[in-house]
Design an enzyme around this catalytic site. Sequence first.
Site, PDB file in Angstrom:
ATOM      1  N   ASP A  49       0.833  -1.206   0.000  1.00  0.00           N
ATOM      2  CA  ASP A  49       0.000   0.000   0.000  1.00  0.00           C
ATOM      3  C   ASP A  49       0.864   1.251   0.000  1.00  0.00           C
ATOM      4  OD1 ASP A  49      -2.926   1.157   0.859  1.00  0.00           O
ATOM      5  OD2 ASP A  49      -1.315   2.292   1.813  1.00  0.00           O
ATOM      6  N   TYR A  54       3.101  10.009  -0.703  1.00  0.00           N
ATOM      7  CA  TYR A  54       4.229   9.472   0.071  1.00  0.00           C
ATOM      8  C   TYR A  54       5.569   9.744  -0.647  1.00  0.00           C
ATOM      9  CZ  TYR A  54       0.533   6.710   2.414  1.00  0.00           C
ATOM     10  OH  TYR A  54      -0.604   6.295   3.065  1.00  0.00           O
ATOM     11  N   LYS A  83      -2.935   5.813  -4.201  1.00  0.00           N
ATOM     12  CA  LYS A  83      -4.050   6.720  -3.885  1.00  0.00           C
ATOM     13  C   LYS A  83      -3.865   8.049  -4.585  1.00  0.00           C
ATOM     14  CE  LYS A  83      -3.665   4.676   0.719  1.00  0.00           C
ATOM     15  NZ  LYS A  83      -2.229   4.623   1.063  1.00  0.00           N
ATOM     16  N   HIS A 116      -7.805   9.385  -1.703  1.00  0.00           N
ATOM     17  CA  HIS A 116      -7.084   9.402  -0.434  1.00  0.00           C
ATOM     18  C   HIS A 116      -7.895  10.092   0.683  1.00  0.00           C
ATOM     19  CE1 HIS A 116      -2.640   9.237   1.062  1.00  0.00           C
ATOM     20  NE2 HIS A 116      -3.479   8.996   2.052  1.00  0.00           N
TER      21      HIS A 116
HETATM   22  P1  NDP Z   1       1.532   1.563  11.754  1.00  0.00           P
HETATM   23  O1  NDP Z   1       0.411   1.584  12.726  1.00  0.00           O
HETATM   24  O2  NDP Z   1       1.613   0.485  10.743  1.00  0.00           O
HETATM   25  O3  NDP Z   1       2.869   1.617  12.617  1.00  0.00           O
HETATM   26  C1  NDP Z   1       4.128   1.703  12.007  1.00  0.00           C
HETATM   27  C2  NDP Z   1       5.179   1.913  13.103  1.00  0.00           C
HETATM   28  O4  NDP Z   1       5.227   0.784  13.949  1.00  0.00           O
HETATM   29  C3  NDP Z   1       6.560   2.105  12.540  1.00  0.00           C
HETATM   30  O5  NDP Z   1       7.246   3.007  13.364  1.00  0.00           O
HETATM   31  C4  NDP Z   1       7.185   0.710  12.624  1.00  0.00           C
HETATM   32  O6  NDP Z   1       8.584   0.811  12.755  1.00  0.00           O
HETATM   33  C5  NDP Z   1       6.536   0.181  13.886  1.00  0.00           C
HETATM   34  N1  NDP Z   1       6.344  -1.279  13.865  1.00  0.00           N
HETATM   35  C6  NDP Z   1       5.876  -2.038  12.850  1.00  0.00           C
HETATM   36  N2  NDP Z   1       5.813  -3.346  13.216  1.00  0.00           N
HETATM   37  C7  NDP Z   1       6.233  -3.389  14.506  1.00  0.00           C
HETATM   38  C8  NDP Z   1       6.390  -4.455  15.429  1.00  0.00           C
HETATM   39  N3  NDP Z   1       6.094  -5.715  15.108  1.00  0.00           N
HETATM   40  N4  NDP Z   1       6.868  -4.158  16.667  1.00  0.00           N
HETATM   41  C9  NDP Z   1       7.163  -2.877  17.000  1.00  0.00           C
HETATM   42  N5  NDP Z   1       7.038  -1.843  16.169  1.00  0.00           N
HETATM   43  C10 NDP Z   1       6.573  -2.091  14.918  1.00  0.00           C
HETATM   44  O7  NDP Z   1       1.556   3.035  11.066  1.00  0.00           O
HETATM   45  P2  NDP Z   1       1.390   3.682   9.645  1.00  0.00           P
HETATM   46  O8  NDP Z   1       0.925   5.056   9.897  1.00  0.00           O
HETATM   47  O9  NDP Z   1       2.590   3.494   8.803  1.00  0.00           O
HETATM   48  O10 NDP Z   1       0.156   2.890   8.964  1.00  0.00           O
HETATM   49  C11 NDP Z   1       0.313   1.756   8.156  1.00  0.00           C
HETATM   50  C12 NDP Z   1       0.036   2.092   6.702  1.00  0.00           C
HETATM   51  O11 NDP Z   1      -1.270   2.598   6.521  1.00  0.00           O
HETATM   52  C13 NDP Z   1       0.922   3.206   6.142  1.00  0.00           C
HETATM   53  O12 NDP Z   1       2.261   2.817   5.961  1.00  0.00           O
HETATM   54  C14 NDP Z   1       0.170   3.552   4.895  1.00  0.00           C
HETATM   55  O13 NDP Z   1       0.417   2.604   3.874  1.00  0.00           O
HETATM   56  C15 NDP Z   1      -1.273   3.486   5.402  1.00  0.00           C
HETATM   57  N6  NDP Z   1      -1.791   4.798   5.820  1.00  0.00           N
HETATM   58  C16 NDP Z   1      -2.832   5.349   5.114  1.00  0.00           C
HETATM   59  C17 NDP Z   1      -3.368   6.564   5.457  1.00  0.00           C
HETATM   60  C18 NDP Z   1      -4.529   7.089   4.705  1.00  0.00           C
HETATM   61  O14 NDP Z   1      -4.884   8.261   4.887  1.00  0.00           O
HETATM   62  N7  NDP Z   1      -5.148   6.327   3.835  1.00  0.00           N
HETATM   63  C19 NDP Z   1      -2.835   7.361   6.590  1.00  0.00           C
HETATM   64  C20 NDP Z   1      -1.757   6.694   7.296  1.00  0.00           C
HETATM   65  C21 NDP Z   1      -1.273   5.470   6.923  1.00  0.00           C
HETATM   66  P3  NDP Z   1       9.652  -0.029  11.864  1.00  0.00           P
HETATM   67  O15 NDP Z   1       9.462   0.311  10.437  1.00  0.00           O
HETATM   68  O16 NDP Z   1      10.964   0.443  12.384  1.00  0.00           O
HETATM   69  O17 NDP Z   1       9.414  -1.485  12.148  1.00  0.00           O
END
Ligand code: NDP
Length: 280
Positions: A49, A54, A83, A116
Amino acid sequence: MNLTFASTTLLNNKVEMPRLGLGVFRVEDYDELVNAVKTAIAEGYRSIDTASIYGNEEAVGEGIRQGLAVTGLKREDLFITSKIWTADMGYDKVELAYQTSLTKMGLDYLDLYLIHWPVADKFISTWKKMEELYSAGKIRSIGVSNFQIHHLEELFAATEIKPVINQVEYHPKLNQKALQTFLNQHDIQMEAWSPLMNGEILTNPMILELAEKYAKSAAQIVLRWDLQNNVVTIPKSTNAERLAQNKDVFDFELTEADMLAIEALNEDRRIGPDPDNFDF
Ligand code: NDP
């Protein structure tokens, strides 16, 4: 609930979408993202995604190419989402925005293209053009993101094709019950963004207690809760160990009581913008 990493949900247009995928928001380093996408595909992730805003569609595309090369998979084995950003919305702008995303990724179609954010005076005309691109076979599925019930009702009244999905902020502090009930009634799949609350939920004492009980990590408890609630989830990680951890959620099942205990954490609390009050 008999789920595996290969489990898909059947969208309302009969396209299958993986229930667990990879999100790539806030990953700006090109090599880091290429490597994460390649690693994810090699680890069995099939859904990625991204979004034009981004600024990382090129890296996603390169990661896909490298992932396909190392696994021997084909493009059609993957499910790729992007998006359209608010500045590109409007009937006359959609096709160029879509084509630009494809060019950046080096792909000739997307599996899912989302609006989006529901910009009030633009989402209907944007959707009408997306319907045309979908009907012409240029996009496999079209959907929305950050739509509230009233946005969807407005869309239904003015357009022909129902979105396959609504991707919204969703985690134990914001479980969007009323929205999910509405989506279920209309056969629209709910998808969680920031399923881990961008990390914040992982220190919640109740989640940590459950992690200990099931001998899983806090992230695994929360992701399993999404899946058992029939919510498609796309946790972001660029770390190989956490990519492996986040997909390892198919060897346990939360009890009904524990599902409800997590549900009770809801505070209707957003970490992201409010779809009824945003200025971008
Ligand atoms: P998430 O809730 O997926 O959290 C991501 C964070 O958690 C990162 O800092 C990551 O660090 C950490 N993390 C991931 N796995 C673990 C684990 N197993 N243990 C501990 N820490 C972990 O946040 P996002 O905001 O990135 O949301 C996910 C996706 O949703 C986005 O990447 C995007 O694709 C989508 N999105 C869509 C939006 C919209 O408006 N449509 C808005 C926001 C997000 P690390 O990488 O270091 O593991």
